[in-house]
Design a protein around this motif. Structure first.
Motif, PDB file in Angstrom:
ATOM      1  N   LYS A   1       0.267  13.097  -6.463  1.00  0.00           N
ATOM      2  CA  LYS A   1      -0.258  12.446  -7.662  1.00  0.00           C
ATOM      3  C   LYS A   1       0.243  11.014  -7.675  1.00  0.00           C
ATOM      4  N   LEU A   2      -0.695  10.060  -7.630  1.00  0.00           N
ATOM      5  CA  LEU A   2      -0.346   8.646  -7.541  1.00  0.00           C
ATOM      6  C   LEU A   2      -0.809   7.877  -8.763  1.00  0.00           C
ATOM      7  N   ASP A   3       0.093   7.102  -9.363  1.00  0.00           N
ATOM      8  CA  ASP A   3      -0.327   6.143 -10.382  1.00  0.00           C
ATOM      9  C   ASP A   3      -1.115   5.018  -9.712  1.00  0.00           C
ATOM     10  N   PRO A   4      -2.116   4.472 -10.390  1.00  0.00           N
ATOM     11  CA  PRO A   4      -2.823   3.319  -9.824  1.00  0.00           C
ATOM     12  C   PRO A   4      -1.962   2.058  -9.926  1.00  0.00           C
ATOM     13  N   ASP A   5      -2.275   1.080  -9.081  1.00  0.00           N
ATOM     14  CA  ASP A   5      -1.643  -0.245  -9.153  1.00  0.00           C
ATOM     15  C   ASP A   5      -0.118  -0.170  -9.054  1.00  0.00           C
ATOM     16  N   LEU A   6       0.353   0.502  -8.032  1.00  0.00           N
ATOM     17  CA  LEU A   6       1.796   0.559  -7.813  1.00  0.00           C
ATOM     18  C   LEU A   6       2.304  -0.808  -7.336  1.00  0.00           C
TER      19      LEU A   6
ATOM     20  N   ASN B   1       0.849  -1.209   0.000  1.00  0.00           N
ATOM     21  CA  ASN B   1       0.000   0.000   0.000  1.00  0.00           C
ATOM     22  C   ASN B   1       0.876   1.247   0.000  1.00  0.00           C
ATOM     23  N   PHE B   2       1.796   1.289  -0.956  1.00  0.00           N
ATOM     24  CA  PHE B   2       2.800   2.353  -0.981  1.00  0.00           C
ATOM     25  C   PHE B   2       2.159   3.729  -1.116  1.00  0.00           C
ATOM     26  N   GLY B   3       1.082   3.832  -1.855  1.00  0.00           N
ATOM     27  CA  GLY B   3       0.395   5.113  -2.000  1.00  0.00           C
ATOM     28  C   GLY B   3      -0.071   5.665  -0.665  1.00  0.00           C
TER      29      GLY B   3
ATOM     30  N   VAL C   1       4.104   9.942  -7.860  1.00  0.00           N
ATOM     31  CA  VAL C   1       4.547   8.550  -7.668  1.00  0.00           C
ATOM     32  C   VAL C   1       4.060   7.725  -8.849  1.00  0.00           C
ATOM     33  N   ARG C   2       4.997   7.050  -9.527  1.00  0.00           N
ATOM     34  CA  ARG C   2       4.624   6.272 -10.713  1.00  0.00           C
ATOM     35  C   ARG C   2       5.538   5.072 -10.884  1.00  0.00           C
ATOM     36  N   ARG C   3       5.051   4.117 -11.646  1.00  0.00           N
ATOM     37  CA  ARG C   3       5.906   2.990 -12.052  1.00  0.00           C
ATOM     38  C   ARG C   3       7.040   3.521 -12.928  1.00  0.00           C
TER      39      ARG C   3
END
Length: 368
Positions: free
Chosen positions: A246-251, A220-222, A287-289
């Protein structure tokens, strides 16, 4: 006097070298094997240079060098190998262990003396540079710590004295102002102490133990990012700066020590807030892949960093234009942040432009 230790199991060769070097004015000592040689180095005054045979029974020359390089007190002693071989594998292994030179048997006294002179000259130059760097670091530490200790301590003591002297006449609003300034000064001192203690833990290896005790798989890094950013919202508000995430989904999942990571990210946020004062635009945590892991980019619209200063940013006690501009902090935050992120097998990269802002990007590897 320059002291040279000769470690050689062949008695005739050892005595010849000792005799020749003594005739040249060196103080000499001899050892018939690696075990005796190590004992002489560790028990007495370390020599200025070591000449050591490679092939010896028991503890060979490679093992002697390896042991010496493990100890900070002996790690920088110039080390010359004597070898009857010219095998490239031996040469490569010796250089990888930190040997300074090789002399192949048989050799002339001229070859030996030239090698010794070269190594001693190089060692002297290195010491001179190291001493100059150390003197500069002492000056930096003195300036930074004197300011960073005295300024908040003066505020704490000054507002405390004012409150005690005028306690009967102070309004609640005035007392609250005094207490707020005392708290700010105390918090500044606390940050300095915590950073210094963390760096001591880094240097002693204790931080690795703390990391291993708290690291876990984080899926649950987000949420971790959101909680950490929330802690710094009030500091940002006090500087009239906003923080957004700003968070990418499914990190992907990462191995994370949440307490240590939060400190590292917190230092990046603190810096962004400090250098965004009175600037237009929010501080963004994106935050992103990214490739094999996750990128956490902290972007401000602050004053920016000169390109030639970026390589120095992670040095301890280093601050840009400390003498020209008033800055809070001891120049430890980025050093601490990088050490904590590297514990996670990650690192921090920097991009910046003057008057446009900076982006500090943490990269963490994902768990497969």
């Amino acid at each position: 006097m320059t002291k040279i230790l000769v470690i050689e199991d062949d008695m005739d060769i050892r005595y010849n070298i000792l005799y020749l070097l003594e005739a040249e004015g060196f103080t000499v000592a001899g050892a018939e094997n690696g075990v005796v040689g190590l004992r002489l180095v560790r028990e007495g005054q370390p020599p200025n240079l070591i000449i050591c045979d490679v092939m010896m029974p028991g503890l060979d020359g490679f093992s002697v060098l390896q042991e010496l390089r493990k100890d900070a007190a002996t790690a920088t002693i110039p080390f010359i190998f004597l070898t009857a071989k010219s095998d490239r594998a031996d040469l490569r292994r010796g250089m990888e262990l930190g040997a300074d030179d090789f002399i192949t048997k048989p050799f002339t006294i001229d070859e030996l003396l030239k090698a010794i002179a070269s190594r001693l000259s190089h060692a002297h130059a290195v010491r001179a540079v190291s001493q100059a760097e150390f003197d500069q670091l002492k000056q930096q530490i003195g300036v930074v710590l004197a300011h960073e200790l005295r300024t908040p301590l003066t505020a704490v003591m000054g507002y405390t004295d004012l409150a005690l002297d005028d306690i009967s006449t102070l309004t609640p609003e005035q007392l609250l102002k005094y207490l707020w300034n005392i708290k700010q000064g105390s918090a500044r001192l606390e940050r300095l102490v915590e950073d210094l203690l963390l760096l001591v833990q880094v240097d002693t290896g204790q931080i690795e133990q703390n990391f291993q005790a708290t690291v876990e798989t984080c899926r649950n890094f987000g949420d971790v990012i959101a909680r950490t950013v929330e802690i710094y919202q009030s500091a940002a508000h006090a500087q009239e700066v906003t923080l957004e995430v700003k968070l990418d989904p499914d990190l992907p999942a990462v191995r994370l020590s949440q307490p240590l990571f939060a400190i590292g990210l917190g230092h990046l946020l603190t810096n962004a807030i400090k250098f965004s004062k009175n600037r237009v635009g929010p501080i963004t945590v994106s935050v992103r892949r990214a490739g094999d892991g996750i990128d956490i980019a902290v972007t401000d619209r602050g004053v920016g960093i000169p390109m030639d200063e970026i390589p120095n940013l992670f040095q301890r006690f280093y601050q840009i234009n400390r003498m020209q501009s008033e800055q809070q902090g001891a120049g430890l935050g980025l050093a601490v942040a990088r050490e904590l992120i590297r514990l996670h097998a990650g690192d921090i990269r920097v991009e910046s432009a003057i008057n446009s802002g900076s982006t500090f990007t943490i990269h963490l590897p994902a768990i497969a």
